[in-house]
Motif scaffolding. Structure first.
Motif, mmCIF file in Angstrom:
data_model
loop_
_atom_site.group_PDB
_atom_site.id
_atom_site.type_symbol
_atom_site.label_atom_id
_atom_site.label_comp_id
_atom_site.label_asym_id
_atom_site.label_seq_id
_atom_site.Cartn_x
_atom_site.Cartn_y
_atom_site.Cartn_z
ATOM 1 N N PRO A 189 0.802 -1.229 0.000
ATOM 2 C CA PRO A 189 0.000 0.000 0.000
ATOM 3 C C PRO A 189 0.831 1.274 0.000
ATOM 4 O O PRO A 189 0.326 2.348 -0.332
ATOM 5 N N GLU A 190 2.119 1.144 0.360
ATOM 6 C CA GLU A 190 2.966 2.327 0.521
ATOM 7 C C GLU A 190 3.884 2.597 -0.660
ATOM 8 O O GLU A 190 4.552 3.625 -0.702
ATOM 9 N N VAL A 191 3.958 1.661 -1.594
ATOM 10 C CA VAL A 191 4.888 1.813 -2.720
ATOM 11 C C VAL A 191 4.116 1.853 -4.025
ATOM 12 O O VAL A 191 3.467 0.863 -4.400
ATOM 13 N N ARG A 192 4.175 2.976 -4.689
ATOM 14 C CA ARG A 192 3.521 3.138 -5.986
ATOM 15 C C ARG A 192 4.524 3.591 -7.054
ATOM 16 O O ARG A 192 4.248 3.540 -8.242
ATOM 17 N N GLU A 193 5.704 4.042 -6.602
ATOM 18 C CA GLU A 193 6.678 4.613 -7.532
ATOM 19 C C GLU A 193 7.233 3.580 -8.515
ATOM 20 O O GLU A 193 7.549 3.915 -9.663
ATOM 21 N N VAL A 194 7.400 2.343 -8.053
ATOM 22 C CA VAL A 194 7.985 1.291 -8.905
ATOM 23 C C VAL A 194 7.120 0.026 -8.813
ATOM 24 O O VAL A 194 6.393 -0.159 -7.829
ATOM 25 N N PRO A 195 7.202 -0.846 -9.801
ATOM 26 C CA PRO A 195 6.467 -2.114 -9.723
ATOM 27 C C PRO A 195 7.000 -2.981 -8.587
ATOM 28 O O PRO A 195 8.212 -2.994 -8.317
ATOM 29 N N VAL A 196 6.104 -3.712 -7.940
ATOM 30 C CA VAL A 196 6.496 -4.607 -6.844
ATOM 31 C C VAL A 196 5.964 -6.007 -7.132
ATOM 32 O O VAL A 196 4.772 -6.196 -7.388
ATOM 33 N N PHE A 197 6.864 -6.987 -7.080
ATOM 34 C CA PHE A 197 6.510 -8.392 -7.280
ATOM 35 C C PHE A 197 6.512 -9.089 -5.923
ATOM 36 O O PHE A 197 7.339 -8.788 -5.068
ATOM 37 N N LEU A 198 5.590 -10.034 -5.739
ATOM 38 C CA LEU A 198 5.452 -10.731 -4.466
ATOM 39 C C LEU A 198 5.968 -12.158 -4.603
ATOM 40 O O LEU A 198 5.725 -12.821 -5.615
ATOM 41 N N ALA A 199 6.664 -12.640 -3.564
ATOM 42 C CA ALA A 199 7.242 -13.983 -3.598
ATOM 43 C C ALA A 199 7.173 -14.610 -2.209
ATOM 44 O O ALA A 199 7.039 -13.934 -1.201
ATOM 45 N N GLY A 200 7.274 -15.938 -2.198
ATOM 46 C CA GLY A 200 7.304 -16.667 -0.934
ATOM 47 C C GLY A 200 6.017 -17.411 -0.664
ATOM 48 O O GLY A 200 5.002 -16.812 -0.342
ATOM 49 N N GLY A 201 6.026 -18.727 -0.837
ATOM 50 C CA GLY A 201 4.859 -19.544 -0.534
ATOM 51 C C GLY A 201 3.793 -19.563 -1.611
ATOM 52 O O GLY A 201 2.690 -20.040 -1.374
ATOM 53 N N ILE A 202 4.090 -19.065 -2.797
ATOM 54 C CA ILE A 202 3.093 -19.035 -3.871
ATOM 55 C C ILE A 202 3.237 -20.289 -4.727
ATOM 56 O O ILE A 202 4.292 -20.527 -5.320
ATOM 57 N N GLY A 203 2.169 -21.087 -4.779
ATOM 58 C CA GLY A 203 2.237 -22.331 -5.538
ATOM 59 C C GLY A 203 1.031 -22.605 -6.412
ATOM 60 O O GLY A 203 1.034 -23.543 -7.182
ATOM 61 N N ARG A 204 -0.006 -21.761 -6.310
ATOM 62 C CA ARG A 204 -1.216 -21.950 -7.099
ATOM 63 C C ARG A 204 -1.693 -20.616 -7.668
ATOM 64 O O ARG A 204 -1.305 -19.546 -7.203
ATOM 65 N N GLY A 205 -2.576 -20.732 -8.674
ATOM 66 C CA GLY A 205 -3.092 -19.539 -9.330
ATOM 67 C C GLY A 205 -3.928 -18.658 -8.427
ATOM 68 O O GLY A 205 -3.948 -17.433 -8.581
ATOM 69 N N GLU A 206 -4.638 -19.259 -7.465
ATOM 70 C CA GLU A 206 -5.442 -18.460 -6.544
ATOM 71 C C GLU A 206 -4.569 -17.501 -5.739
ATOM 72 O O GLU A 206 -4.954 -16.362 -5.467
ATOM 73 N N PHE A 252 2.499 -23.773 -16.128
ATOM 74 C CA PHE A 252 1.922 -22.460 -16.423
ATOM 75 C C PHE A 252 0.442 -22.581 -16.750
ATOM 76 O O PHE A 252 -0.370 -21.766 -16.309
ATOM 77 N N SER A 253 0.086 -23.579 -17.528
ATOM 78 C CA SER A 253 -1.312 -23.778 -17.889
ATOM 79 C C SER A 253 -2.163 -23.994 -16.641
ATOM 80 O O SER A 253 -3.261 -23.435 -16.520
ATOM 81 N N GLU A 254 -1.661 -24.785 -15.700
ATOM 82 C CA GLU A 254 -2.392 -25.025 -14.459
ATOM 83 C C GLU A 254 -2.554 -23.741 -13.654
ATOM 84 O O GLU A 254 -3.635 -23.443 -13.135
ATOM 85 N N LEU A 255 -1.469 -22.993 -13.529
ATOM 86 C CA LEU A 255 -1.512 -21.748 -12.752
ATOM 87 C C LEU A 255 -2.524 -20.772 -13.347
ATOM 88 O O LEU A 255 -3.311 -20.147 -12.619
#
Length: 351
Positions: free
Chosen positions: A172-189, A324-327
């Motif tokens: 919510p605090e960073v809009r100046e640059v793109p931010v990618f999220l990582a850690g524990g992500i294994g499904r499309g949801e 990728f298709s599954e995700l």
């Protein structure tokens, strides 16, 4: 062909991330030493994602060879991950510049302003990991082009804060640059949740270890397939006098021996049989070469099985394109509940 409402919404959610990476999807491959080499990286990029080469301890010449070899396998964008503590970091940045790399990701600490400038002066976009909001703001002041925030659920070297908390603190605090999220992500949801929280894309590592294109040893892959989320544990520090950088990996005989080694060395120091400095050095060197032993040689009992908690979602070896298709199917299905097609709306409710 017109995209479904769910796919149109997904495209809208990660539009900024796709534009930044130059890809069809804003899914980055996590840079895993020995695993994220030319074959897996090119497969991720060819599937519409963004592969990232793990430089690890490579020298500049070896890195240049790996970049060139990856280019023979894909014409699509990919990046290079460099370790901030590498003694030859500047020359590695120059090697990326000479090879025309478009994105350089710095891991293992916050890159300095001069390092960021060196990357950007070479024509590449500079990316780095932000472990806290204050670090994110500092990197932005130094000219970083994009950030990755990675929580403690991730594999390998980790910080103490969960992905969900970091997302609330930073996104919510960073809009100046793109931010990618990582850690524990294994499904499309989970990808959808990250995008709706404000991320422009995601990074997945563990999910790709058992890709058919991954060169990881069959023993290594089988360890992932058999593992549950709870098996991916952070290394434990027994005594604060002897710091241990936390690493999340699958528990095995090696992790048990690491605990025993710490206890033995601490006892020697306490009894005056060894200096504190010598003991700390032995603790730090315990895992030297252990990742290669596991990934390449297949020694899954004594090697290091670095894995994120999403390892429980790795159930079989699959081609990268299939992953990728599954995700994407999972992501679109999740969004479909909120953005049903006109045909679905027209179906009358059952009486």
């Amino acid at each position: 062909m017109t995209a479904s409402p769910a796919r149109a919404r997904l495209n809208q959610l990660w539009r900024r991330g796709c534009a930044f990476l130059g890809t069809e999807t804003a899914i980055m491959g996590g840079a895993m030493t020995w695993v994220s080499e030319r074959h897996l990286v090119s497969a991720i990029s060819n599937a519409g994602g963004f592969g990232v080469l793990a430089c690890g301890s490579m020298g500049p010449d070896r890195l240049a060879e790996e970049i060139a070899a990856t280019r023979t396998l894909t014409a699509r964008p990919f990046g290079v991950n460099l370790i901030n503590m590498h003694p030859d970091l500047e020359r590695l940045v120059d090697a990326c510049r000479e090879q025309g790399v478009g994105h350089v990701v710095i891991a293992g600490g916050l890159p300095s302003g001069p390092v960021i400038k060196r990357i950007k002066d070479g024509g590449a976009k500079a990316m780095a990991f932000a472990p806290a909001l204050v670090a994110a703001k500092r990197l932005i002041r130094h000219g970083i082009d994009a950030l990755i925030i990675e929580g403690s659920e991730a594999g390998g070297h980790i910080g103490p804060v969960a992905t969900s908390v970091l997302a609330q603190e930073i996104l919510p605090e960073v809009r100046e640059v793109p931010v990618f999220l990582a850690g524990g992500i294994g499904r499309g949801e989970a990808i959808v949740s990250a995008l709706e929280a404000g991320a422009v894309g995601v990074q997945l590592g563990t999910r790709f270890v058992c890709a058919a294109e991954s060169i990881a040893h069959p023993n290594f892959k089988q360890a992932f397939i058999r593992a549950a989320a709870r098996d991916a544990q952070p290394s434990t520090q027994i005594d604060p006098r002897f710091p241990v950088i936390p690493v999340r990996a699958l528990a095995n005989e090696g992790t048990k021996r690491f605990m025993e080694t710490q206890r033995d060395l601490i006892a020697k120091v306490d009894h005056g049989a060894m200096t504190r400095e010598a003991a700390q050095l032995e603790i730090e060197h315990f895992w030297a070469g252990a990742l290669r032993r596991a990934v390449i040689d297949g020694d899954v009992e004594n090697g290091s099985l670095m894995a994120g908690q999403s390892v429980g979602m790795v159930t079989r070896e699959q081609p990268t394109a299939e992953i990728f298709s599954e995700l994407l199917t999972q992501a679109e299905t999740a969004l479909g509940w909120r953005f049903p097609s006109e045909a679905a709306r027209a179906v009358p409710a059952a009486v």
